[in-house]
Design an enzyme around this catalytic site. Sequence first.
Site, PDB file in Angstrom:
ATOM      1  N   MET A  30       0.853  -1.194   0.000  1.00  0.00           N
ATOM      2  CA  MET A  30       0.000   0.000   0.000  1.00  0.00           C
ATOM      3  C   MET A  30       0.889   1.245   0.000  1.00  0.00           C
ATOM      4  SD  MET A  30      -3.477  -0.890   1.990  1.00  0.00           S
ATOM      5  CE  MET A  30      -2.918  -0.596   3.653  1.00  0.00           C
ATOM      6  N   GLY A  31       2.154   1.078  -0.371  1.00  0.00           N
ATOM      7  CA  GLY A  31       3.051   2.225  -0.467  1.00  0.00           C
ATOM      8  C   GLY A  31       3.593   2.653   0.877  1.00  0.00           C
ATOM      9  N   ASN A  32       4.111   3.899   0.916  1.00  0.00           N
ATOM     10  CA  ASN A  32       4.814   4.414   2.098  1.00  0.00           C
ATOM     11  C   ASN A  32       5.903   3.408   2.515  1.00  0.00           C
ATOM     12  OD1 ASN A  32       4.514   5.125   5.509  1.00  0.00           O
ATOM     13  ND2 ASN A  32       5.079   6.617   3.976  1.00  0.00           N
ATOM     14  N   LEU A  33       6.738   3.114   1.542  1.00  0.00           N
ATOM     15  CA  LEU A  33       7.667   1.994   1.668  1.00  0.00           C
ATOM     16  C   LEU A  33       8.774   2.266   2.681  1.00  0.00           C
ATOM     17  CD1 LEU A  33       7.942   1.083  -2.120  1.00  0.00           C
ATOM     18  CD2 LEU A  33       6.303   0.267  -0.421  1.00  0.00           C
ATOM     19  N   HIS A  37       9.513  -3.339   3.396  1.00  0.00           N
ATOM     20  CA  HIS A  37       9.076  -3.602   2.020  1.00  0.00           C
ATOM     21  C   HIS A  37      10.267  -3.953   1.134  1.00  0.00           C
ATOM     22  CE1 HIS A  37       5.769  -0.796   3.397  1.00  0.00           C
ATOM     23  NE2 HIS A  37       5.071  -1.795   2.914  1.00  0.00           N
ATOM     24  N   GLY A 149       4.807  -9.903   3.782  1.00  0.00           N
ATOM     25  CA  GLY A 149       5.547  -9.808   5.039  1.00  0.00           C
ATOM     26  C   GLY A 149       4.881 -10.639   6.127  1.00  0.00           C
ATOM     27  N   GLN A 155      -2.770 -12.075   7.847  1.00  0.00           N
ATOM     28  CA  GLN A 155      -2.975 -11.777   6.424  1.00  0.00           C
ATOM     29  C   GLN A 155      -2.238 -12.794   5.547  1.00  0.00           C
ATOM     30  OE1 GLN A 155      -2.761  -7.725   4.503  1.00  0.00           O
ATOM     31  NE2 GLN A 155      -0.679  -8.347   4.040  1.00  0.00           N
ATOM     32  N   VAL A 178      11.019  -7.280   9.527  1.00  0.00           N
ATOM     33  CA  VAL A 178      12.218  -6.449   9.729  1.00  0.00           C
ATOM     34  C   VAL A 178      11.948  -5.543  10.930  1.00  0.00           C
ATOM     35  CG1 VAL A 178      13.739  -4.714   8.699  1.00  0.00           C
ATOM     36  CG2 VAL A 178      12.763  -6.522   7.273  1.00  0.00           C
ATOM     37  N   SER A 188       4.279   1.016   8.295  1.00  0.00           N
ATOM     38  CA  SER A 188       3.922   2.369   7.859  1.00  0.00           C
ATOM     39  C   SER A 188       3.177   3.106   8.961  1.00  0.00           C
ATOM     40  CB  SER A 188       3.041   2.302   6.611  1.00  0.00           C
ATOM     41  OG  SER A 188       3.734   1.625   5.594  1.00  0.00           O
TER      42      SER A 188
HETATM   43  O1  PAF Z   1      -0.176  -5.639   3.523  1.00  0.00           O
HETATM   44  C1  PAF Z   1      -0.585  -4.754   2.758  1.00  0.00           C
HETATM   45  O2  PAF Z   1       0.102  -3.778   2.498  1.00  0.00           O
HETATM   46  C2  PAF Z   1      -1.982  -4.884   2.141  1.00  0.00           C
HETATM   47  O3  PAF Z   1      -2.867  -5.471   3.029  1.00  0.00           O
HETATM   48  C3  PAF Z   1      -1.969  -5.615   0.785  1.00  0.00           C
HETATM   49  C4  PAF Z   1      -1.512  -7.065   0.929  1.00  0.00           C
HETATM   50  C5  PAF Z   1      -1.063  -4.893  -0.181  1.00  0.00           C
HETATM   51  C6  PAF Z   1      -3.386  -5.653   0.204  1.00  0.00           C
HETATM   52  O4  PAF Z   1      -3.889  -4.367   0.026  1.00  0.00           O
END
Ligand code: PAF
Length: 285
Positions: A30-33, A37, A149, A155, A178, A188
């Site tokens: 979802m960005g904000n790496l 990531h 991750g 998840q 990490v 994030s």
């Molecule tokens: O873990 C995440 O960043 C999100 O839940 C994912 C797997 C990208 C799905 O939107």
Amino acid sequence: MDVATTVTEVRARVRDWRAAGLRVALVPTMGNLHAGHLSLLAAARYRADRVIASVFVNPLQFGPAEDFAAYPRTLAEDEGLLAEAHCDLLFAPTVEQIYPDGGAQSTLITVRDLASVLCGQFRPGHFDGVATVVAKLFNIVAPDVAVFGEKDFQQYIIIRRMTSDLMLPVEIVGAPTVRAPDGLALSSRNRYLSPEERAIAPAIHRALQAAVKRLDEGDRNFLGIESAGWQALAVAGLRPDYFAVRDANDLQPPRLTSQELVVLTAARLGSARLIDNLRLPLARP
Ligand code: PAF
């Protein structure tokens, strides 16, 4: 690194790679790496010839009272980090690309049992949103392998089960969490913490370590271990949602046949909700 914003573009690129016999990896984000990531990118690079990272803040996985609007969006910085990490393609779609019907999304994927426990009890519908968007990304990109991750352990287990139940031809790889030097798992959402809250947050890792130590020493008083973990977090100033010992394979309470345990927690600190876990493989005679 190329950037694609439409489904058509990314499909065309993957088609070319496949025609050349290349193996393709996907790292959904979802960005904000951050460094967490980038470790997923490294794991993907190790397993494939071409690596795609997706950056998409998925509205379907946020509840009405959650931080969808406030979720940090830093696409320019993300693009720089991905290029440095030798990502081949950034897929950064708009919401309209992923939900062309304006968000009605009649079809949802529910991984029953796994999605209703732990975080699922506190974030109803969250994992349906995750499973659905990940299935869409798999159908768009058609990767050979996808990396997630293990910090988001529930998840990861849900995506693994969804992929296997729906017979999706994607290998699911989990990459280790990490951590900052003081043990806090990178996330994030750590950026929501004030300096005072940031100083409190490593209590999560310490509580998990203490629980794993007891389990490793043979203690099987799971309720006692859970309640001690909860207390440790509360005393440190966090507001735990849960602190649980589970079978790492199916997130059910441990049983005699369990081969690996996982201690998972979610706790609130200021406006942040932080999650973390530690696993313990069980030695079998
Ligand atoms: O873990 C995440 O960043 C999100 O839940 C994912 C797997 C990208 C799905 O939107």
